[in-house]
Design an enzyme around this catalytic site. Structure first.
Site, short mmCIF file in Angstrom:
data_model
loop_
_atom_site.label_atom_id
_atom_site.label_comp_id
_atom_site.label_asym_id
_atom_site.label_seq_id
_atom_site.Cartn_x
_atom_site.Cartn_y
_atom_site.Cartn_z
CD GLU A 133 1.49 124.80 27.56
OE1 GLU A 133 1.01 125.65 28.30
OE2 GLU A 133 1.73 123.64 27.91
CD GLN A 153 -0.65 113.42 33.35
OE1 GLN A 153 0.50 113.09 33.63
NE2 GLN A 153 -1.08 113.49 32.10
CB THR A 165 -9.30 118.39 38.19
OG1 THR A 165 -8.96 119.76 38.44
CG2 THR A 165 -9.58 117.68 39.51
CB VAL A 225 -0.63 117.95 39.30
CG1 VAL A 225 -0.12 117.55 37.93
CG2 VAL A 225 0.27 117.40 40.38
N GLY A 276 -3.62 122.81 37.80
CA GLY A 276 -3.68 124.22 37.39
C GLY A 276 -2.38 124.59 36.72
CG ASP A 277 -1.41 122.63 33.41
OD1 ASP A 277 -2.56 123.07 33.16
OD2 ASP A 277 -0.97 121.58 32.93
CE LYS A 302 -6.13 122.77 32.51
NZ LYS A 302 -4.76 122.27 32.79
CB SER A 351 3.22 120.86 39.94
OG SER A 351 3.45 120.21 38.72
CB VAL A 352 3.12 125.04 35.82
CG1 VAL A 352 2.16 125.85 36.66
CG2 VAL A 352 4.53 125.59 35.94
P1 NAD Z 1 -7.52 113.83 32.22
O1 NAD Z 1 -8.46 114.63 31.40
O2 NAD Z 1 -7.11 112.49 31.78
O3 NAD Z 1 -8.08 113.69 33.73
C1 NAD Z 1 -8.63 114.76 34.44
C2 NAD Z 1 -9.68 114.22 35.41
O4 NAD Z 1 -10.17 115.32 36.19
C3 NAD Z 1 -10.89 113.61 34.71
O5 NAD Z 1 -11.08 112.27 35.14
C4 NAD Z 1 -12.06 114.52 35.12
O6 NAD Z 1 -13.28 113.83 35.28
C5 NAD Z 1 -11.54 115.07 36.46
N1 NAD Z 1 -12.18 116.32 36.87
C6 NAD Z 1 -12.47 117.42 36.12
N2 NAD Z 1 -13.07 118.36 36.88
C7 NAD Z 1 -13.15 117.84 38.14
C8 NAD Z 1 -13.66 118.32 39.39
N3 NAD Z 1 -14.22 119.52 39.47
N4 NAD Z 1 -13.57 117.53 40.49
C9 NAD Z 1 -13.00 116.29 40.41
N5 NAD Z 1 -12.52 115.78 39.26
C10 NAD Z 1 -12.57 116.54 38.14
O7 NAD Z 1 -6.22 114.76 32.40
P2 NAD Z 1 -4.75 114.33 32.89
O8 NAD Z 1 -3.89 113.99 31.73
O9 NAD Z 1 -4.86 113.38 34.03
O10 NAD Z 1 -4.23 115.74 33.42
C11 NAD Z 1 -4.83 116.31 34.57
C12 NAD Z 1 -4.37 117.75 34.70
O11 NAD Z 1 -2.98 117.82 34.95
C13 NAD Z 1 -4.61 118.57 33.44
O12 NAD Z 1 -5.15 119.83 33.81
C14 NAD Z 1 -3.24 118.73 32.83
O13 NAD Z 1 -3.11 119.91 32.07
C15 NAD Z 1 -2.38 118.78 34.08
N6 NAD Z 1 -1.00 118.37 33.90
C16 NAD Z 1 -0.07 119.05 34.61
C17 NAD Z 1 1.27 118.69 34.51
C18 NAD Z 1 2.28 119.41 35.33
O14 NAD Z 1 3.48 119.22 35.13
N7 NAD Z 1 1.88 120.19 36.30
C19 NAD Z 1 1.66 117.65 33.66
C20 NAD Z 1 0.67 116.94 32.97
C21 NAD Z 1 -0.66 117.31 33.10
#
Ligand code: NAD
Length: 342
Positions: free
Chosen positions: A56, A140, A201, A224, A226-227, A231, A292-293
């Site tokens: 993106e 995160q 997640t 956080v 679902g973005d 998803k 939050s996205v």
């Molecule tokens: P990551 O892959 O490092 O961590 C995600 C964690 O979620 C993993 O440890 C995984 O085992 C766990 N997980 C997956 N499915 C699960 C479930 N059903 N139940 C419990 N745990 C589960 O990713 P990250 O960098 O920490 O990012 C997490 C999410 O946040 C991503 O979807 C990312 O796109 C999103 N994100 C959003 C923003 C925002 O501004 N809203 C910013 C950054 C990241």
């Protein structure tokens, strides 16, 4: 010359100053920019989807400076030894269009996402909140926890992740910093007695990480993970019981939890709460939900915070990113300059 902060310098900055101090200051930058929301150019981010994930571009401008972030989201990456999210970003001067500042933004995105959650949480969560449930303990997670401690003093965490190693990593990183962490065996166990629930997640699917029955009155939800289209993390019933707060509705309706409901579903833009144009939390029983996205203006704020803070320090380098010949019409002179003599 363009100012530049790389990953090593970013890590040194965070190590030197501390996550909570940085997030505290970043919240001030965010609040200043969210308070002048109407001044900014705003479009939903430009996304390129593939079966692997999404890449993106996130642009914005306040008429004086321009910024964009390049960011990916690849939930299957960790299983292949790569990160789910990586990013870099640029600030530019709108006066001549030259890029002025380039930075790594993988760490900066974690800081800005946590700072945004913290800014919103401070306004919307009950002020007596003490316990946060965290569903998802990936990249995160530590930043989110430290963000909430910085603004609301939350030190008690109840954590669930399908990957026990991720939870162990979170404990290893946060317990030495004074957090009290309970490892939960299920989402039910994690959310029991929680005042705030952070879902963070990563999965390329419409999941029900949290069901309606698990959300008690008075809770603040910081959703956080679902973005992206297709998803999401929350059962749709939660959206109907909660008051939903968003960054920029045209983007959140495509990417956020509210993609699950009708196109005219009522939401409140958070900048309006900040500026007193809309109400935030109005009772202790109300369920508030930050869908939050991640929006470009928060990256603009984070880049400017980093640029201003590290200016004239050893953390910034200068790189030759822009071709800038003495005669602006003689770009070819830069080729000639390297011609062997004789
Ligand atoms: P990551 O892959 O490092 O961590 C995600 C964690 O979620 C993993 O440890 C995984 O085992 C766990 N997980 C997956 N499915 C699960 C479930 N059903 N139940 C419990 N745990 C589960 O990713 P990250 O960098 O920490 O990012 C997490 C999410 O946040 C991503 O979807 C990312 O796109 C999103 N994100 C959003 C923003 C925002 O501004 N809203 C910013 C950054 C990241």
């Amino acid at each position: 010359m363009t100012q530049f902060v790389d990953v090593t310098s970013m890590s040194r900055w965070i190590q030197r100053e501390g996550v909570e101090k940085i997030i505290g200051t970043m919240v001030e930058y965010l609040e200043r920019d969210f308070s002048r929301w109407e001044k900014f150019d705003k479009i939903p981010r430009v996304a390129s989807h593939t079966p692997f994930g999404v890449i993106e571009l996130m642009p914005t401008s306040d008429g004086e400076e321009y910024s964009f972030k390049y960011v990916n989201g690849h939930p299957f990456n960790p299983a292949r030894g790569f990160q789910t999210v990586t990013a870099f970003g640029v600030l530019a001067d709108v006066d001549n269009g030259y890029p002025t500042f380039l930075a790594e933004m993988t760490l900066l995105t974690a800081l800005r996402t946590a700072a945004t959650s913290a800014m919103v949480g401070r306004k919307l969560a009950r002020q007596d909140s003490k316990v946060m449930a965290m569903i998802g303990a990936g990249s995160q997670a530590e930043f989110q926890a430290l963000g909430f401690r910085a603004v609301l003093g939350i030190e008690t965490l109840r954590v669930f992740d399908i990957d026990p190693k991720a939870v162990e990593k979170l404990r290893r990183n946060l317990e030495p910093l004074g957090f009290e962490i309970t490892v939960a065996a299920s989402v039910d166990e994690a959310v029991e007695g929680a005042d705030i629930i952070t879902t963070c997640t990563a999965d390329k699917a419409q999941n029900t990480i949290l069901s309606d029955a698990q959300v008690k009155p008075g809770v603040h939800l910081n959703a956080v993970g679902g973005d992206c289209p297709g998803k999401t993390e929350l059962e749709a019933g939660i959206l109907r019981r909660a008051d939903v707060f968003v960054e920029f509705p045209p983007q959140t309706r495509i990417e956020g939890e509210i993609q699950q409901v009708e196109a005219d579903f009522e939401v409140t833009e958070f900048w309006k709460v900040l500026t007193g144009k809309a109400e935030g939390r109005t009772s202790d029983e109300q369920i508030t939900l930050f869908d939050s996205v991640g929006f470009a203006i928060a990256d603009f704020s984070a880049l400017r915070c980093l640029r201003d803070w590290t200016k004239d320090t050893d953390l910034q380098a200068y790189i030759e990113l822009v071709a800038d010949p003495e005669d602006p019409k003689d770009l070819y002179s830069l080729v000639n300059a390297l011609k062997p003599v004789g």
